[in-house]
Motif scaffolding. Structure first.
Motif, PDB file in Angstrom:
ATOM      1  N   VAL A 234       0.832  -1.201   0.000  1.00  0.00           N
ATOM      2  CA  VAL A 234       0.000   0.000   0.000  1.00  0.00           C
ATOM      3  C   VAL A 234       0.873   1.260   0.000  1.00  0.00           C
ATOM      4  CG1 VAL A 234      -1.750   1.305   1.283  1.00  0.00           C
ATOM      5  CG2 VAL A 234      -1.925  -1.180   1.103  1.00  0.00           C
ATOM      6  N   GLU A 235       1.971   1.246   0.752  1.00  0.00           N
ATOM      7  CA  GLU A 235       2.873   2.399   0.768  1.00  0.00           C
ATOM      8  C   GLU A 235       3.429   2.694  -0.618  1.00  0.00           C
ATOM      9  OE1 GLU A 235       4.812   2.407   5.262  1.00  0.00           O
ATOM     10  OE2 GLU A 235       5.637   1.053   3.744  1.00  0.00           O
ATOM     11  N   THR A 236       3.667   1.661  -1.403  1.00  0.00           N
ATOM     12  CA  THR A 236       4.204   1.835  -2.750  1.00  0.00           C
ATOM     13  C   THR A 236       3.122   2.238  -3.746  1.00  0.00           C
ATOM     14  OG1 THR A 236       5.924   0.188  -2.310  1.00  0.00           O
ATOM     15  CG2 THR A 236       5.479   0.708  -4.622  1.00  0.00           C
ATOM     16  N   CYS A 237       1.959   1.613  -3.638  1.00  0.00           N
ATOM     17  CA  CYS A 237       0.922   1.787  -4.658  1.00  0.00           C
ATOM     18  C   CYS A 237       0.038   3.011  -4.447  1.00  0.00           C
ATOM     19  CB  CYS A 237       0.052   0.537  -4.715  1.00  0.00           C
ATOM     20  SG  CYS A 237       0.911  -0.915  -5.360  1.00  0.00           S
ATOM     21  N   ALA A 238      -0.308   3.312  -3.217  1.00  0.00           N
ATOM     22  CA  ALA A 238      -1.274   4.395  -2.961  1.00  0.00           C
ATOM     23  C   ALA A 238      -0.842   5.729  -3.553  1.00  0.00           C
ATOM     24  CB  ALA A 238      -1.524   4.524  -1.462  1.00  0.00           C
TER      25      ALA A 238
ATOM     26  N   ILE B 268      -2.674   3.535  -7.501  1.00  0.00           N
ATOM     27  CA  ILE B 268      -2.924   2.139  -7.863  1.00  0.00           C
ATOM     28  C   ILE B 268      -3.756   1.482  -6.764  1.00  0.00           C
ATOM     29  CG2 ILE B 268      -1.861  -0.100  -8.344  1.00  0.00           C
ATOM     30  CD1 ILE B 268       0.629   1.458  -9.302  1.00  0.00           C
ATOM     31  N   HIS B 269      -4.901   0.928  -7.145  1.00  0.00           N
ATOM     32  CA  HIS B 269      -5.802   0.296  -6.181  1.00  0.00           C
ATOM     33  C   HIS B 269      -5.206  -1.029  -5.696  1.00  0.00           C
ATOM     34  CE1 HIS B 269      -8.709   3.281  -7.419  1.00  0.00           C
ATOM     35  NE2 HIS B 269      -8.486   2.944  -8.678  1.00  0.00           N
ATOM     36  N   VAL B 270      -5.588  -1.428  -4.479  1.00  0.00           N
ATOM     37  CA  VAL B 270      -4.996  -2.609  -3.853  1.00  0.00           C
ATOM     38  C   VAL B 270      -6.073  -3.516  -3.268  1.00  0.00           C
ATOM     39  CG1 VAL B 270      -3.415  -3.459  -2.067  1.00  0.00           C
ATOM     40  CG2 VAL B 270      -2.901  -1.311  -3.263  1.00  0.00           C
TER      41      VAL B 270
ATOM     42  N   GLU C  47      -5.936   9.078   1.978  1.00  0.00           N
ATOM     43  CA  GLU C  47      -5.185  10.251   1.512  1.00  0.00           C
ATOM     44  C   GLU C  47      -5.080  10.293   0.000  1.00  0.00           C
ATOM     45  OE1 GLU C  47      -0.675  12.223   1.892  1.00  0.00           O
ATOM     46  OE2 GLU C  47      -1.247  10.479   3.132  1.00  0.00           O
ATOM     47  N   TYR C  48      -4.834   9.135  -0.617  1.00  0.00           N
ATOM     48  CA  TYR C  48      -4.611   9.106  -2.063  1.00  0.00           C
ATOM     49  C   TYR C  48      -5.831   8.637  -2.850  1.00  0.00           C
ATOM     50  CZ  TYR C  48       0.257   9.965  -0.955  1.00  0.00           C
ATOM     51  OH  TYR C  48       1.430  10.533  -0.493  1.00  0.00           O
ATOM     52  N   GLY C  49      -6.935   8.381  -2.163  1.00  0.00           N
ATOM     53  CA  GLY C  49      -8.182   8.078  -2.850  1.00  0.00           C
ATOM     54  C   GLY C  49      -8.205   6.770  -3.609  1.00  0.00           C
ATOM     55  N   ILE C  50      -7.505   5.755  -3.102  1.00  0.00           N
ATOM     56  CA  ILE C  50      -7.538   4.450  -3.775  1.00  0.00           C
ATOM     57  C   ILE C  50      -8.525   3.529  -3.071  1.00  0.00           C
ATOM     58  CG2 ILE C  50      -5.126   4.652  -4.496  1.00  0.00           C
ATOM     59  CD1 ILE C  50      -4.587   2.363  -2.344  1.00  0.00           C
ATOM     60  N   HIS C  51      -8.980   2.522  -3.793  1.00  0.00           N
ATOM     61  CA  HIS C  51      -9.756   1.452  -3.180  1.00  0.00           C
ATOM     62  C   HIS C  51      -8.783   0.478  -2.522  1.00  0.00           C
ATOM     63  CE1 HIS C  51     -13.596   2.653  -4.873  1.00  0.00           C
ATOM     64  NE2 HIS C  51     -13.023   2.773  -6.059  1.00  0.00           N
TER      65      HIS C  51
END
Length: 367
Positions: free
Chosen positions: A105-109, A113-115, A137-141
């Motif tokens: 999540v630290e890398t993708c958010a 990039i959704h996880v 914070e980054y608006g990912i699912h």
């Protein structure tokens, strides 16, 4: 701009948007050590998802699974960053150890990039909170995949409860588990971290206790328990020397109670739930069989048996649902089993259960 051209653009734009929505989701797979990775590697060809890359540092494992499942080693990368640069995924699914979920999540958010991670959401409560903050914070699912989330029986039990078929909820009993990872023959790569308290957060309590916490949070629509009491045992020290392999967790709520029984010592694998109301009980015996009993007198009852068909798309497949959520075709309820809101509470419950077992005390959860 000519009026005719404007009209053509206005007609074509919605069609182009629909076409873009139907393009396959570019999915990266992070890790191959989790036994559930077969869900994606065995998935039949479909136009909703395209597996564009895999991250795995164990080359021998990657080669073995490539031969078994027919994917090319050309899509296997040594690091997540390398895979992202090369394949530009829309989303990733994590199939490594639970501790690595935070790193994913630290890398993708920050990259949008959704996880989707395998259950439980995180190795501990601290990691879960960090993951939740990054997703928001980054608006990912950020979804957590449970096999039981979309069982037809669990969905039916939820509906019957909300319709008042058994009256107000009073008690839920959830039993999950199997003979134990080594006894059922999981792969060496899976066994290595599944029985490591640092990489998995615990043993049976974490591995199967999360199911009950997740389902109870759904049934209670986000109500946090007032207290958590847990007892653990190690009945197979020869197989699980570092972690618990049997647990009982009691959750108290304002008007109800839950008893969770995660274990690596069940003689027969199981994932079942009993939902007790004031006037009846719902038995979700397995994925497809459910019984509804309505009280009659002291110990009598009438019973209706449901043999349920599998749910329709996209609820029949975790990856189809992941894609549908990302595309905005499905909006999860705030405490649905896959949701971030649910799984933050589930991790709070698991954290309290671990502390309770370690200290032989009841943990009071405060606002």
């Amino acid at each position: 701009m000519p009026k005719r051209l404007i009209i053509v653009i206005l007609v074509l734009l919605p069609l182009l948007q629909i076409q873009a929505q139907k393009e396959p989701l570019r999915l990266g797979v992070v890790g191959l050590t989790h036994g559930h990775v077969g869900w994606i590697l065995n998935r039949e060809s479909s136009d909703d998802i395209n597996m564009v890359g895999i991250v795995e540092t164990n080359n021998e494992l990657a080669l073995r699974l490539a031969k078994q499942h027919g994917f090319s080693m050309e899509i296997v990368y040594g690091t997540l960053e390398e895979m992202i640069r090369a394949t530009k995924p829309h989303a990733v699914a994590a199939f490594g150890n639970i501790k690595d979920h935070l790193t994913v999540v630290e890398t993708c958010a920050p990259k949008g990039i959704h996880v989707m991670v395998e259950k439980p959401m995180a190795v501990n409560w601290e990691h879960a909170q960090k993951m939740g903050r990054l997703a928001n914070e980054y608006g990912i699912h950020l979804l957590t995949n449970y096999e039981t989330s979309w069982y037809p029986t669990n969905e039916k039990a939820y509906q019957l409860l909300k319709e008042g078929k058994v009256g107000a909820l009073r008690k839920v009993i959830v039993r999950d588990g199997h003979k134990g990872p080594k006894k059922i023959g999981v792969s060496p790569e899976f066994l290595e971290w599944l029985t490591d308290p640092e990489l998995n957060g615990g043993g049976a309590l974490m591995d199967f206790g999360c199911y009950g916490g997740n389902l109870m949070t759904w049934l209670q629509q986000g109500e946090r328990p007032l207290s958590v009491t847990a007892v653990t045992q190690q009945l197979q020290p020869e197989n699980n020397p570092k972690v618990d392999d049997d647990a009982t967790i009691i959750l108290t709520y304002k008007n109800a109670m839950a008893i969770l029984e995660p274990s690596w010592n069940w003689p027969i694998g199981r994932k079942d739930m009993e939902v007790y109301g004031e006037t009846g009980v719902i038995y979700a015996d397995n994925r497809n069989r459910l019984r509804l009993r309505i009280s009659e007198g002291y110990d009598g009852f009438s019973e209706e048996v449901f043999n349920l068909e599998e749910r329709t798309a996209p609820y029949h497949d975790p990856f189809a649902l992941f894609a549908a959520v990302i595309r905005g075709e499905i909006t999860l309820g705030p405490y649905d089993p896959y949701s971030l809101e649910n799984n933050l509470i589930t991790m709070e419950i698991l954290d309290a259960a671990l502390r309770s077992a370690e200290t032989n005390s009841t943990i009071i959860l405060r606002d």
